[in-house]
Design a protein around this motif. Sequence first.
Motif, PDB file in Angstrom:
ATOM      1  N   TYR A  12      -2.522  -6.385   3.292  1.00 36.54           N
ATOM      2  CA  TYR A  12      -3.060  -7.309   2.278  1.00 36.54           C
ATOM      3  C   TYR A  12      -4.333  -6.775   1.642  1.00 36.54           C
ATOM      4  N   GLN A  13      -5.220  -6.157   2.442  1.00 38.32           N
ATOM      5  CA  GLN A  13      -6.437  -5.588   1.870  1.00 38.32           C
ATOM      6  C   GLN A  13      -6.104  -4.449   0.906  1.00 38.32           C
ATOM      7  N   GLN A  14      -5.102  -3.641   1.275  1.00 33.02           N
ATOM      8  CA  GLN A  14      -4.705  -2.532   0.410  1.00 33.02           C
ATOM      9  C   GLN A  14      -4.107  -3.047  -0.898  1.00 33.02           C
ATOM     10  N   ILE A  15      -3.270  -4.072  -0.801  1.00 29.36           N
ATOM     11  CA  ILE A  15      -2.665  -4.649  -2.008  1.00 29.36           C
ATOM     12  C   ILE A  15      -3.767  -5.224  -2.907  1.00 29.36           C
ATOM     13  N   GLU A  16      -4.761  -5.853  -2.302  1.00 28.44           N
ATOM     14  CA  GLU A  16      -5.881  -6.392  -3.057  1.00 28.44           C
ATOM     15  C   GLU A  16      -6.626  -5.286  -3.799  1.00 28.44           C
ATOM     16  N   LEU A  17      -6.851  -4.153  -3.119  1.00 27.23           N
ATOM     17  CA  LEU A  17      -7.541  -3.016  -3.752  1.00 27.23           C
ATOM     18  C   LEU A  17      -6.725  -2.403  -4.882  1.00 27.23           C
ATOM     19  N   ILE A  18      -5.432  -2.303  -4.668  1.00 25.49           N
ATOM     20  CA  ILE A  18      -4.562  -1.685  -5.677  1.00 25.49           C
ATOM     21  C   ILE A  18      -4.494  -2.546  -6.926  1.00 25.49           C
ATOM     22  N   GLY A  19      -4.453  -3.831  -6.744  1.00 24.25           N
ATOM     23  CA  GLY A  19      -4.345  -4.729  -7.895  1.00 24.25           C
ATOM     24  C   GLY A  19      -2.893  -5.046  -8.198  1.00 24.25           C
ATOM     25  N   THR A  20      -2.652  -5.453  -9.413  1.00 20.83           N
ATOM     26  CA  THR A  20      -1.312  -5.885  -9.819  1.00 20.83           C
ATOM     27  C   THR A  20      -0.360  -4.704  -9.872  1.00 20.83           C
ATOM     28  N   CYS A  21       0.735  -4.858  -9.150  1.00 18.90           N
ATOM     29  CA  CYS A  21       1.795  -3.841  -9.156  1.00 18.90           C
ATOM     30  C   CYS A  21       3.138  -4.544  -9.349  1.00 18.90           C
ATOM     31  N   ASP A  22       4.090  -3.802  -9.884  1.00 17.11           N
ATOM     32  CA  ASP A  22       5.435  -4.350 -10.059  1.00 17.11           C
ATOM     33  C   ASP A  22       6.216  -4.326  -8.761  1.00 17.11           C
ATOM     34  N   ASP A  23       5.853  -3.400  -7.882  1.00 15.32           N
ATOM     35  CA  ASP A  23       6.543  -3.292  -6.596  1.00 15.32           C
ATOM     36  C   ASP A  23       5.579  -2.669  -5.588  1.00 15.32           C
ATOM     37  N   ASN A  44      10.539   7.593  -7.147  1.00  9.73           N
ATOM     38  CA  ASN A  44       9.619   6.853  -8.015  1.00  9.73           C
ATOM     39  C   ASN A  44       8.938   7.733  -9.058  1.00  9.73           C
ATOM     40  N   LEU A  45       9.550   8.856  -9.393  1.00 10.10           N
ATOM     41  CA  LEU A  45       8.943   9.791 -10.341  1.00 10.10           C
ATOM     42  C   LEU A  45       8.688   9.179 -11.714  1.00 10.10           C
ATOM     43  N   SER A  46       9.503   8.243 -12.105  1.00 11.12           N
ATOM     44  CA  SER A  46       9.350   7.676 -13.447  1.00 11.12           C
ATOM     45  C   SER A  46       8.310   6.554 -13.487  1.00 11.12           C
ATOM     46  N   HIS A  47       7.675   6.280 -12.351  1.00  7.78           N
ATOM     47  CA  HIS A  47       6.718   5.176 -12.265  1.00  7.78           C
ATOM     48  C   HIS A  47       5.303   5.690 -11.999  1.00  7.78           C
ATOM     49  N   GLU A  48       4.338   4.819 -12.222  1.00 11.37           N
ATOM     50  CA  GLU A  48       2.956   5.119 -11.872  1.00 11.37           C
ATOM     51  C   GLU A  48       2.773   4.774 -10.400  1.00 11.37           C
ATOM     52  N   LEU A  49       2.378   5.754  -9.603  1.00  7.85           N
ATOM     53  CA  LEU A  49       2.224   5.568  -8.157  1.00  7.85           C
ATOM     54  C   LEU A  49       0.753   5.384  -7.814  1.00  7.85           C
ATOM     55  N   ILE A  50       0.443   4.262  -7.159  1.00  9.26           N
ATOM     56  CA  ILE A  50      -0.936   3.923  -6.836  1.00  9.26           C
ATOM     57  C   ILE A  50      -1.066   3.789  -5.329  1.00  9.26           C
ATOM     58  N   ILE A  51      -2.129   4.351  -4.791  1.00 10.11           N
ATOM     59  CA  ILE A  51      -2.360   4.339  -3.352  1.00 10.11           C
ATOM     60  C   ILE A  51      -3.849   4.087  -3.115  1.00 10.11           C
ATOM     61  N   THR A  52      -4.181   3.369  -2.055  1.00  5.12           N
ATOM     62  CA  THR A  52      -5.601   3.080  -1.844  1.00  5.12           C
ATOM     63  C   THR A  52      -6.380   4.334  -1.492  1.00  5.12           C
ATOM     64  N   GLU A  53      -5.866   5.098  -0.529  1.00  2.00           N
ATOM     65  CA  GLU A  53      -6.556   6.322  -0.114  1.00  2.00           C
ATOM     66  C   GLU A  53      -5.574   7.247   0.589  1.00  2.00           C
ATOM     67  N   LEU A  54      -5.970   8.479   0.750  1.00  2.00           N
ATOM     68  CA  LEU A  54      -5.092   9.497   1.327  1.00  2.00           C
ATOM     69  C   LEU A  54      -4.625   9.144   2.734  1.00  2.00           C
ATOM     70  N   SER A  55      -5.455   8.459   3.510  1.00  2.00           N
ATOM     71  CA  SER A  55      -5.098   8.144   4.896  1.00  2.00           C
ATOM     72  C   SER A  55      -3.938   7.158   5.013  1.00  2.00           C
ATOM     73  N   VAL A  56      -3.530   6.546   3.908  1.00  7.56           N
ATOM     74  CA  VAL A  56      -2.365   5.650   3.919  1.00  7.56           C
ATOM     75  C   VAL A  56      -1.108   6.427   4.308  1.00  7.56           C
ATOM     76  N   ILE A  57      -1.059   7.695   3.907  1.00  7.90           N
ATOM     77  CA  ILE A  57       0.066   8.570   4.262  1.00  7.90           C
ATOM     78  C   ILE A  57      -0.427   9.439   5.419  1.00  7.90           C
ATOM     79  N   PRO A  58      -0.094   9.094   6.657  1.00  6.51           N
ATOM     80  CA  PRO A  58      -0.645   9.813   7.817  1.00  6.51           C
ATOM     81  C   PRO A  58       0.068  11.141   8.088  1.00  6.51           C
ATOM     82  N   LEU A  59      -0.048  12.045   7.138  1.00  8.25           N
ATOM     83  CA  LEU A  59       0.541  13.373   7.282  1.00  8.25           C
ATOM     84  C   LEU A  59      -0.565  14.407   7.103  1.00  8.25           C
TER      85      LEU A  59
END
Length: 188
Positions: A12-23, A44-59
């Motif tokens: 929920y905190q991440q969604i709040e930071l990202i703001g309005t998204c379609d999905d 999702n190449l045809s879409h705008e991809l938004i992420i809060t920070e790099l640590s969201v993807i733990p790779l």
Amino acid sequence: MRIGIVNKKNTYQQIELIGTCDDIVIVEEETITKDSFLRLINENLSHELIITELSVIPLRLIQLLPGFKLLVKHNKRLTFIKKDLNQNLTDQEYFDELYRLILFEEQVMQVRTKVGIEKARDEGIIIGRPPIADEQAERIQHLYQYEKKTIREIAETCCVSVGTAYKYATQHSDNRAIDNQECNETVQ
């Protein structure tokens, strides 16, 4: 279309930071891999991809490389809300900087691998597929050339891998060219 990428923790905190998204795509730490990250990017190449920070993807950075290369190839990027210490960079500059770091890590790994291989060779360690006896190599060539066995049949008969069977079956003393269709057919 705006796609938000969040992980299961603090969703929920991440969604709040990202703001309005379609999905929203929720990434689970336990299941995210290099391949699933690449698949996520590809889908999702045809879409705008938004992420809060790099640590969201733990790779590790190097595991992000295929996905980042795909984004760059299609002139796309991930947009990061939190940019660590680089908040003054634009979204594109931050993405480009991360991409350069990832490429640098790839180069470092390549150099370290080459140094490791050279060191192993210097110590007498043989790298690669072990050689087989001349008699077995001749048998493989005979089965392939004269008995017209497939590569898979030769591998099973001679107790070698398909790769080894292929390697020795295609090394002909008369340098006979192998038809690509025959090669593909026998390797499968």
